[in-house]
Design a protein around this motif. Sequence first.
Motif, PDB file in Angstrom:
ATOM      1  N   ALA A   1     124.031  37.244  53.815  1.00 53.16           N
ATOM      2  CA  ALA A   1     122.888  36.828  54.631  1.00 53.16           C
ATOM      3  C   ALA A   1     123.270  35.585  55.423  1.00 53.16           C
ATOM      4  CB  ALA A   1     121.668  36.546  53.756  1.00 53.16           C
ATOM      5  N   LEU A   2     122.977  35.593  56.695  1.00 54.22           N
ATOM      6  CA  LEU A   2     123.129  34.424  57.556  1.00 54.22           C
ATOM      7  C   LEU A   2     121.747  33.816  57.730  1.00 54.22           C
ATOM      8  CD1 LEU A   2     125.494  35.914  60.306  1.00 54.22           C
ATOM      9  CD2 LEU A   2     126.114  34.795  58.149  1.00 54.22           C
ATOM     10  N   HIS A   3     121.643  32.507  57.493  1.00 58.29           N
ATOM     11  CA  HIS A   3     120.357  31.818  57.570  1.00 58.29           C
ATOM     12  C   HIS A   3     120.373  30.878  58.775  1.00 58.29           C
ATOM     13  CE1 HIS A   3     119.790  33.346  53.514  1.00 58.29           C
ATOM     14  NE2 HIS A   3     120.915  32.745  53.151  1.00 58.29           N
ATOM     15  N   LEU A   4     119.368  30.963  59.612  1.00 58.35           N
ATOM     16  CA  LEU A   4     119.323  30.162  60.825  1.00 58.35           C
ATOM     17  C   LEU A   4     117.990  29.423  60.919  1.00 58.35           C
ATOM     18  CD1 LEU A   4     120.701  29.405  63.503  1.00 58.35           C
ATOM     19  CD2 LEU A   4     119.572  31.383  64.526  1.00 58.35           C
ATOM     20  N   ILE A   5     118.061  28.097  60.879  1.00 61.97           N
ATOM     21  CA  ILE A   5     116.872  27.262  61.013  1.00 61.97           C
ATOM     22  C   ILE A   5     116.667  26.944  62.489  1.00 61.97           C
ATOM     23  CG2 ILE A   5     115.867  25.017  60.436  1.00 61.97           C
ATOM     24  CD1 ILE A   5     117.489  25.177  57.797  1.00 61.97           C
ATOM     25  N   TYR A   6     115.411  27.031  62.943  1.00 62.63           N
ATOM     26  CA  TYR A   6     115.130  26.758  64.346  1.00 62.63           C
ATOM     27  C   TYR A   6     113.749  26.132  64.491  1.00 62.63           C
ATOM     28  CZ  TYR A   6     112.296  31.068  64.298  1.00 62.63           C
ATOM     29  OH  TYR A   6     111.355  32.023  64.020  1.00 62.63           O
ATOM     30  N   VAL A   7     113.513  25.514  65.637  1.00 59.85           N
ATOM     31  CA  VAL A   7     112.215  24.901  65.908  1.00 59.85           C
ATOM     32  C   VAL A   7     111.497  25.727  66.966  1.00 59.85           C
ATOM     33  CG1 VAL A   7     113.145  23.309  67.656  1.00 59.85           C
ATOM     34  CG2 VAL A   7     111.006  22.753  66.470  1.00 59.85           C
ATOM     35  N   THR A   8     110.200  25.949  66.781  1.00 55.98           N
ATOM     36  CA  THR A   8     109.407  26.709  67.737  1.00 55.98           C
ATOM     37  C   THR A   8     108.908  25.780  68.844  1.00 55.98           C
ATOM     38  OG1 THR A   8     107.284  26.334  66.625  1.00 55.98           O
ATOM     39  CG2 THR A   8     108.642  28.180  65.847  1.00 55.98           C
ATOM     40  N   LYS A   9     108.297  26.361  69.853  1.00 55.39           N
ATOM     41  CA  LYS A   9     107.769  25.576  70.972  1.00 55.39           C
ATOM     42  C   LYS A   9     106.648  24.639  70.527  1.00 55.39           C
ATOM     43  CE  LYS A   9     108.964  28.976  74.518  1.00 55.39           C
ATOM     44  NZ  LYS A   9     108.458  29.921  75.553  1.00 55.39           N
ATOM     45  N   THR A  10     106.013  24.955  69.407  1.00 53.06           N
ATOM     46  CA  THR A  10     104.930  24.109  68.903  1.00 53.06           C
ATOM     47  C   THR A  10     105.414  23.101  67.861  1.00 53.06           C
ATOM     48  OG1 THR A  10     104.368  25.824  67.277  1.00 53.06           O
ATOM     49  CG2 THR A  10     103.163  25.829  69.366  1.00 53.06           C
ATOM     50  N   GLY A  11     106.737  23.031  67.654  1.00 59.92           N
ATOM     51  CA  GLY A  11     107.291  22.017  66.760  1.00 59.92           C
ATOM     52  C   GLY A  11     107.407  22.425  65.310  1.00 59.92           C
ATOM     53  N   GLU A  12     107.174  23.691  65.006  1.00 64.89           N
ATOM     54  CA  GLU A  12     107.307  24.156  63.634  1.00 64.89           C
ATOM     55  C   GLU A  12     108.755  24.531  63.344  1.00 64.89           C
ATOM     56  OE1 GLU A  12     102.938  26.351  63.446  1.00 64.89           O
ATOM     57  OE2 GLU A  12     104.754  27.496  63.902  1.00 64.89           O
ATOM     58  N   LEU A  13     109.200  24.223  62.140  1.00 65.53           N
ATOM     59  CA  LEU A  13     110.519  24.668  61.708  1.00 65.53           C
ATOM     60  C   LEU A  13     110.376  26.006  60.992  1.00 65.53           C
ATOM     61  CD1 LEU A  13     112.273  21.473  60.314  1.00 65.53           C
ATOM     62  CD2 LEU A  13     112.821  22.711  62.396  1.00 65.53           C
ATOM     63  N   ARG A  14     111.245  26.947  61.357  1.00 63.65           N
ATOM     64  CA  ARG A  14     111.266  28.245  60.717  1.00 63.65           C
ATOM     65  C   ARG A  14     112.710  28.595  60.373  1.00 63.65           C
ATOM     66  NH1 ARG A  14     106.501  30.981  60.991  1.00 63.65           N
ATOM     67  NH2 ARG A  14     107.559  32.911  60.406  1.00 63.65           N
ATOM     68  N   ILE A  15     112.875  29.584  59.501  1.00 63.36           N
ATOM     69  CA  ILE A  15     114.211  30.058  59.153  1.00 63.36           C
ATOM     70  C   ILE A  15     114.223  31.581  59.273  1.00 63.36           C
ATOM     71  CG2 ILE A  15     113.651  30.083  56.675  1.00 63.36           C
ATOM     72  CD1 ILE A  15     116.639  29.402  56.175  1.00 63.36           C
ATOM     73  N   HIS A  16     115.264  32.077  59.923  1.00 61.62           N
ATOM     74  CA  HIS A  16     115.415  33.519  60.100  1.00 61.62           C
ATOM     75  C   HIS A  16     116.614  33.980  59.274  1.00 61.62           C
ATOM     76  CE1 HIS A  16     114.119  37.006  62.594  1.00 61.62           C
ATOM     77  NE2 HIS A  16     115.318  37.465  62.242  1.00 61.62           N
ATOM     78  N   HIS A  17     116.464  35.109  58.609  1.00 61.66           N
ATOM     79  CA  HIS A  17     117.509  35.652  57.745  1.00 61.66           C
ATOM     80  C   HIS A  17     118.070  36.936  58.363  1.00 61.66           C
ATOM     81  CE1 HIS A  17     115.838  32.914  54.752  1.00 61.66           C
ATOM     82  NE2 HIS A  17     114.670  33.488  54.918  1.00 61.66           N
ATOM     83  N   PHE A  18     119.384  36.994  58.487  1.00 66.47           N
ATOM     84  CA  PHE A  18     120.061  38.177  59.003  1.00 66.47           C
ATOM     85  C   PHE A  18     120.917  38.741  57.873  1.00 66.47           C
ATOM     86  CE2 PHE A  18     119.396  35.039  62.282  1.00 66.47           C
ATOM     87  CZ  PHE A  18     118.790  35.753  63.311  1.00 66.47           C
ATOM     88  N   VAL A  19     120.629  39.953  57.454  1.00 67.16           N
ATOM     89  CA  VAL A  19     121.239  40.502  56.243  1.00 67.16           C
ATOM     90  C   VAL A  19     122.079  41.738  56.582  1.00 67.16           C
ATOM     91  CG1 VAL A  19     120.787  41.344  53.899  1.00 67.16           C
ATOM     92  CG2 VAL A  19     119.246  39.657  54.939  1.00 67.16           C
ATOM     93  N   SER A  20     123.191  41.870  55.904  1.00 69.43           N
ATOM     94  CA  SER A  20     124.073  43.027  56.087  1.00 69.43           C
ATOM     95  C   SER A  20     123.385  44.309  55.622  1.00 69.43           C
ATOM     96  CB  SER A  20     125.376  42.810  55.310  1.00 69.43           C
ATOM     97  OG  SER A  20     125.098  42.598  53.924  1.00 69.43           O
ATOM     98  N   ASP A  21     123.973  45.439  55.994  1.00 72.00           N
ATOM     99  CA  ASP A  21     123.381  46.745  55.663  1.00 72.00           C
ATOM    100  C   ASP A  21     124.107  47.470  54.536  1.00 72.00           C
ATOM    101  OD1 ASP A  21     121.372  46.691  57.725  1.00 72.00           O
ATOM    102  OD2 ASP A  21     123.000  47.035  59.161  1.00 72.00           O
ATOM    103  N   SER A  22     125.435  47.371  54.491  1.00 68.19           N
ATOM    104  CA  SER A  22     126.215  48.122  53.498  1.00 68.19           C
ATOM    105  C   SER A  22     126.267  47.351  52.187  1.00 68.19           C
ATOM    106  CB  SER A  22     127.636  48.375  54.028  1.00 68.19           C
ATOM    107  OG  SER A  22     128.267  47.144  54.369  1.00 68.19           O
ATOM    108  N   ASN A  23     125.156  47.360  51.460  1.00 72.71           N
ATOM    109  CA  ASN A  23     124.985  46.490  50.297  1.00 72.71           C
ATOM    110  C   ASN A  23     125.040  47.229  48.964  1.00 72.71           C
ATOM    111  OD1 ASN A  23     124.533  44.445  52.221  1.00 72.71           O
ATOM    112  ND2 ASN A  23     122.328  44.869  52.262  1.00 72.71           N
TER     113      ASN A  23
END
Length: 305
Positions: A211-233
């Motif tokens: 899983a790749l985890h990416l923290i980002y800020v939205t236009k309204t100033g909120e911090l969020r984290i998006h998870h990108f997960v492999s398929d062949s698990n």
Amino acid sequence: MIYYPYLRGRMYDLLALKELVEQRRLSKNIIPIIEPVRDSKELLQTVQTLIEFQQPFSVIANPQVSVYGLNDTKLFPLPDLSKLDFFHPSAILAADFSSDFVKTTGLQKSLLIVKDYELLKVYQKTQVLKAVDKVLIPDVARMQLLVADKAVKLVDPLTFVKHVEDYQLLEDEFFEPADWNYQVDNFSGFGDYSMVGHVYFDKGMPSRAIALHLIYVTKTGELRIHHFVSDSNEKMSGQKEKFFEALNKMVPWCRQNMSGLNQTPALEKLLSYAQQDKFPGLGIIKKLSLMHHFELMSRLLELEK
């Protein structure tokens, strides 16, 4: 506003700090707290770099995980930090805590990390709490009452899952119980464990999923984290393939959603692997993800000035 990221001193955590400081991309409003886990050259070199660039930082005097605190004789001893006004001595309030800690801090601003309410009650009226500058605690109201305006909220915003592939069920979530852009309940700073989490594992092992985890800020100033997960698990093998499965999900998502403050050199470096056939290894991925998070926080905190 001061941000206190809490890092166990693993190699790639340290390299993330070291490279950001060398590139002058870490805000002075960020005070990384390092809990050493290994007597290593990476720990020594990182501390030397922090000193060279006069970056505020802290090293915990009584680490509670792994083996660093078990041997007084070090192959890579740290330099004397007692005269550095940008160094913040710190200790964990635990069974091996010594009240002598506050006698050695001098004019430096010291930090106390507390996780146990009952132990905090024992010390609440002692010289220890009077002497330290900040007390890092969980988001627990009764603990904050004991330390008043010295309280810094230390939380773990990362959702802990039993299996890495379970991050597919979350995909995108909030990452800001520490309220980076406004302090509620009179906390005087905030800290977290970034995307590493507070649970310490002494040794890693291959996972069925990446899983790749990416923290980002939205236009309204909120911090969020998006998870990108492999398929062949289905099995452990094929780490390279799993990485590119996750990365190939991250690239188009970033093209659509990541701009402005969210575009950091570390993120660009991570995305550039999609143009190659090289698996950089999980350590490098972790380093770049941490660098992205800390540079994003640096940018946000500079805007707050």
